[in-house]
Design a protein around this motif. Structure first.
Motif, PDB file in Angstrom:
ATOM      1  N   ARG A   1     -10.110  10.402 -58.184  1.00 45.56           N
ATOM      2  CA  ARG A   1     -10.233  11.595 -57.885  1.00 45.56           C
ATOM      3  C   ARG A   1     -11.553  12.193 -58.307  1.00 45.56           C
ATOM      4  O   ARG A   1     -12.261  12.778 -57.506  1.00 45.56           O
ATOM      5  N   SER A   2     -12.380  11.878 -59.297  1.00 45.40           N
ATOM      6  CA  SER A   2     -13.418  12.129 -59.698  1.00 45.40           C
ATOM      7  C   SER A   2     -14.329  11.638 -58.663  1.00 45.40           C
ATOM      8  O   SER A   2     -15.483  12.185 -58.292  1.00 45.40           O
ATOM      9  N   ARG A   3     -13.931  10.450 -57.981  1.00 42.76           N
ATOM     10  CA  ARG A   3     -14.983  10.190 -57.026  1.00 42.76           C
ATOM     11  C   ARG A   3     -14.601  10.830 -55.622  1.00 42.76           C
ATOM     12  O   ARG A   3     -15.249  10.557 -54.325  1.00 42.76           O
ATOM     13  N   LYS A   4     -13.644  11.569 -55.557  1.00 39.77           N
ATOM     14  CA  LYS A   4     -13.171  12.438 -54.484  1.00 39.77           C
ATOM     15  C   LYS A   4     -12.655  11.508 -53.515  1.00 39.77           C
ATOM     16  O   LYS A   4     -12.856  11.775 -52.202  1.00 39.77           O
ATOM     17  N   ALA A   5     -12.169  10.514 -53.797  1.00 39.40           N
ATOM     18  CA  ALA A   5     -11.465   9.635 -52.984  1.00 39.40           C
ATOM     19  C   ALA A   5      -9.840   9.779 -53.101  1.00 39.40           C
ATOM     20  O   ALA A   5      -9.510  10.012 -54.130  1.00 39.40           O
ATOM     21  N   ARG A   6      -8.977   9.651 -52.154  1.00 40.36           N
ATOM     22  CA  ARG A   6      -7.848  10.030 -52.204  1.00 40.36           C
ATOM     23  C   ARG A   6      -7.232   8.807 -53.054  1.00 40.36           C
ATOM     24  O   ARG A   6      -7.360   7.678 -52.655  1.00 40.36           O
ATOM     25  N   PRO A   7      -6.408   8.941 -54.007  1.00 37.23           N
ATOM     26  CA  PRO A   7      -5.741   8.001 -54.885  1.00 37.23           C
ATOM     27  C   PRO A   7      -4.662   7.478 -54.086  1.00 37.23           C
ATOM     28  O   PRO A   7      -3.536   7.987 -54.546  1.00 37.23           O
TER      29      PRO A   7
ATOM     30  N   LYS B   1      -2.035  16.808 -47.132  1.00 35.15           N
ATOM     31  CA  LYS B   1      -2.495  16.982 -46.145  1.00 35.15           C
ATOM     32  C   LYS B   1      -2.048  15.539 -44.974  1.00 35.15           C
ATOM     33  O   LYS B   1      -2.691  14.779 -44.478  1.00 35.15           O
ATOM     34  N   GLY B   2      -0.856  15.287 -45.320  1.00 32.13           N
ATOM     35  CA  GLY B   2      -0.310  14.413 -44.360  1.00 32.13           C
ATOM     36  C   GLY B   2      -0.407  13.131 -44.770  1.00 32.13           C
ATOM     37  O   GLY B   2       0.264  12.165 -44.196  1.00 32.13           O
ATOM     38  N   SER B   3      -0.706  12.845 -46.035  1.00 31.14           N
ATOM     39  CA  SER B   3      -0.776  11.333 -46.628  1.00 31.14           C
ATOM     40  C   SER B   3      -0.251  11.218 -48.066  1.00 31.14           C
ATOM     41  O   SER B   3      -0.269  12.439 -48.586  1.00 31.14           O
ATOM     42  N   ILE B   4       0.098  10.224 -48.436  1.00 32.14           N
ATOM     43  CA  ILE B   4       0.606  10.174 -49.951  1.00 32.14           C
ATOM     44  C   ILE B   4      -0.728   9.970 -50.812  1.00 32.14           C
ATOM     45  O   ILE B   4      -1.582   9.085 -50.663  1.00 32.14           O
ATOM     46  N   SER B   5      -0.434  10.921 -51.810  1.00 27.98           N
ATOM     47  CA  SER B   5      -1.328  10.548 -52.907  1.00 27.98           C
ATOM     48  C   SER B   5      -0.745  10.241 -54.342  1.00 27.98           C
ATOM     49  O   SER B   5       0.378  10.775 -54.163  1.00 27.98           O
ATOM     50  N   TYR B   6      -1.388   9.907 -55.275  1.00 29.99           N
ATOM     51  CA  TYR B   6      -0.832   9.845 -56.572  1.00 29.99           C
ATOM     52  C   TYR B   6      -1.699  10.825 -57.517  1.00 29.99           C
ATOM     53  O   TYR B   6      -2.808  10.816 -57.646  1.00 29.99           O
ATOM     54  N   ARG B   7      -0.760  11.420 -58.339  1.00 30.26           N
ATOM     55  CA  ARG B   7      -1.535  12.153 -59.283  1.00 30.26           C
ATOM     56  C   ARG B   7      -1.112  11.838 -60.745  1.00 30.26           C
ATOM     57  O   ARG B   7       0.025  11.465 -60.886  1.00 30.26           O
ATOM     58  N   ASN B   8      -2.192  12.155 -61.507  1.00 30.80           N
ATOM     59  CA  ASN B   8      -1.883  11.976 -62.707  1.00 30.80           C
ATOM     60  C   ASN B   8      -1.183  13.121 -63.368  1.00 30.80           C
ATOM     61  O   ASN B   8      -1.659  14.179 -63.337  1.00 30.80           O
ATOM     62  N   ALA B   9       0.019  12.991 -63.773  1.00 26.82           N
ATOM     63  CA  ALA B   9       1.039  14.164 -64.091  1.00 26.82           C
ATOM     64  C   ALA B   9       0.386  14.983 -65.095  1.00 26.82           C
ATOM     65  O   ALA B   9       0.284  16.188 -65.171  1.00 26.82           O
ATOM     66  N   ALA B  10      -0.125  14.434 -66.180  1.00 28.37           N
ATOM     67  CA  ALA B  10      -0.760  15.074 -67.019  1.00 28.37           C
ATOM     68  C   ALA B  10      -1.737  16.154 -66.824  1.00 28.37           C
ATOM     69  O   ALA B  10      -1.892  17.288 -67.350  1.00 28.37           O
ATOM     70  N   LYS B  11      -2.560  15.388 -65.943  1.00 24.58           N
ATOM     71  CA  LYS B  11      -3.978  16.425 -65.718  1.00 24.58           C
ATOM     72  C   LYS B  11      -3.118  17.515 -64.606  1.00 24.58           C
ATOM     73  O   LYS B  11      -3.874  18.643 -64.635  1.00 24.58           O
ATOM     74  N   VAL B  12      -2.510  17.014 -63.693  1.00 25.15           N
ATOM     75  CA  VAL B  12      -2.276  18.002 -62.821  1.00 25.15           C
ATOM     76  C   VAL B  12      -1.678  19.373 -63.541  1.00 25.15           C
ATOM     77  O   VAL B  12      -1.791  20.348 -63.350  1.00 25.15           O
TER      78      VAL B  12
ATOM     79  N   ILE C   1      -6.412   6.336 -61.008  1.00 22.04           N
ATOM     80  CA  ILE C   1      -6.190   7.591 -60.262  1.00 22.04           C
ATOM     81  C   ILE C   1      -7.183   8.532 -60.684  1.00 22.04           C
ATOM     82  O   ILE C   1      -7.763   9.317 -59.979  1.00 22.04           O
ATOM     83  N   ASP C   2      -7.647   8.888 -61.850  1.00 23.21           N
ATOM     84  CA  ASP C   2      -8.522   9.669 -62.469  1.00 23.21           C
ATOM     85  C   ASP C   2      -9.978   9.459 -61.672  1.00 23.21           C
ATOM     86  O   ASP C   2     -10.653  10.285 -61.341  1.00 23.21           O
ATOM     87  N   SER C   3     -10.170   8.040 -61.769  1.00 23.01           N
ATOM     88  CA  SER C   3     -11.279   7.591 -61.303  1.00 23.01           C
ATOM     89  C   SER C   3     -11.710   7.847 -59.764  1.00 23.01           C
ATOM     90  O   SER C   3     -12.645   8.476 -59.531  1.00 23.01           O
TER      91      SER C   3
END
Length: 422
Positions: A18-24, A63-74, A14-16
DNA sequence: AACTGCGCACCAT
DNA sequence: ATGGTGCGCAGTT
């Protein structure tokens, strides 16, 4: 053993992304995990579900789609800025607050909700709901024992819910068409579908009815954590018949408590909303479905008898915590005491996973990891002292203080009081 | 073909 | 104004 590994892989992925600016999203996560570690998408999907349940990963609708986040980072991000500026004390609370809000907000809106204790409580309770879902997780991971419903596949469950949701919505999952294909391996048409279809945006309307935590703004957002139903989702298939019960149980947790405590706000919907996360998305559409099952959508107050699940206990506990506070304001204690009872007894049976889930749900996902790392189970939790929590877990002071004062201490107190009575 | 990097528009705060 | 997010596209492997 593989679990932690997966946790790492998934969070890393997920972090990866994100850093790539791709939707996780599910597809990318599964693909990347497979590419990097050779894990099958199905498995990844299942593990991801677990992480979502324990809120290590947040599932959000952005933005209308599902994404996953790293809770810790958030969490961290949410108020980084403030942190720097604020005093230690302030910082502390800010952080905490942030975490809470994050939990609920999930998405981009890492809200800077600084409300205060009340929010906390609210969040906590909400979170609890999530836990409830963890049903499976608890069973699987910790495997307390008896309950494990079926050896079944965790991942299978996901699909079902989705399907359900889908049906409810009436719109098939693929609509958006944005996404080429559902998920890599995660069961075709399963979770992914749900997600995609949800993003469609219609969901909101359907939610309102009963969903306790109706989403309020942005997209409809519901999250596993948020939605009580969730727990069903995991085991939905088999529980199908039991659907209602599950709901009930959910209710039992936070929602109900609140309702009981403050019946004033008729509907209770208000409260829920407050807590609600903006975009957290529950994978399990089951939630929706459930909701539907209940015609009036009213908060079901029944308490679910089933004692089989560990979660339930958990939930109650959390509720209890929240409730306790509420009590201070003048709530009714009977119910609470009952819950308290259950909870305390069960505390001894909590597994490491249960404890971690509890804290995640309580708004401390990041710290929950520390509990897990230190292998703190219910018994250990009872033995923890202030210093253990503040320094033994290597977690930040702010959250640590809150965790100790509002959760550990309360749990311990409740537990021991119970015993004395007995 | 799949993966990666990133400018830039969006969105929430 | 600030900052997170992720689309869309170009470059790389």
């Amino acid at each position: 053993m593989s679990e932690s590994k997966y946790r790492e892989w998934i969070l890393d992925t997920i972090d990866s992304l994100r850093s790539r600016k791709a939707r996780p999203d599910l597809e990318r996560i599964c693909r990347m995990v497979r590419r990097r570690h050779g894990s099958e998408p199905d498995r990844t999907c299942a593990e991801l579900e677990k992480l979502i349940q324990e809120q290590t990963v947040l599932k959000v609708n952005y933005k209308g789609s599902i994404s996953y986040r790293n809770a810790a980072k958030v969490q961290r991000r949410s108020r980084k800025k403030d942190d720097g500026t604020l005093t230690t004390a302030a910082r502390r609370s800010a952080v905490e607050e942030a975490s809470h809000s994050d939990l609920s907000n999930g998405d981009s809106a890492f809200g800077p909700v600084d409300q205060d204790e009340e929010d906390l409580e609210a969040d906590t309770s909400m979170a609890m709901d999530t836990d409830s879902n963890a049903d499976e997780e608890g069973a699987d991971e910790s495997r307390d024992g008896q309950d494990g419903p079926s050896p079944g596949s965790t991942y299978e469950d996901a699909p079902v819910p989705c399907a359900t949701v889908r049906a409810a919505v009436s719109a098939p999952c693929s609509p958006s068409g944005t996404r080429p294909r559902p998920g890599p391996g995660c069961s075709p048409g399963s979770g992914l579908d749900c997600v995609s279809f949800q993003k469609a945006g219609e969901r909101p309307s359907s939610l309102p009815p009963s969903s306790p935590r109706a989403l309020t703004h942005n997209d409809w957002a519901y999250h596993s954590a948020v939605c009580p139903a969730e727990r069903q989702h995991p085991g939905m298939q088999r529980d199908k018949a039991v659907t209602k019960p599950a709901i009930l149980s959910v209710t039992t947790s936070p929602g109900p408590l609140k309702n009981n405590v403050k019946k004033e706000d008729a509907g209770g919907k208000v409260e829920d909303n407050g807590l609600t996360s903006d975009q957290l998305v529950p994978d399990y559409a089951a939630g929706l479905e459930e909701t539907k099952n209940v015609p009036d959508g009213r908060p079901q107050t029944l308490s679910l008898p089933s004692d089989n699940c560990t979660f339930k206990n958990k939930i109650e506990i959390s509720s209890f915590t929240a409730a306790e506070d509420s009590l201070l304001n003048g709530g009714k204690g009977d119910e609470i005491s009952v819950k308290k009872e259950k909870m305390s007894q069960n505390l001894l049976q909590w597994t490491v996973a249960d404890v971690a889930s509890y804290f995640s749900a309580a708004g401390f996902p990041e710290q929950a990891v520390a509990f897990r790392t230190q292998e703190i189970d219910g018994k250990s939790l009872l033995l923890m002292q202030r210093s253990d929590v503040l320094t033994g877990l290597s977690i930040r002071l702010g959250p640590a203080l809150k965790i100790y004062e509002r959760h550990v201490k309360v749990l311990q107190r409740t537990h021991f009081l119970e015993y004395e009575d007995l």
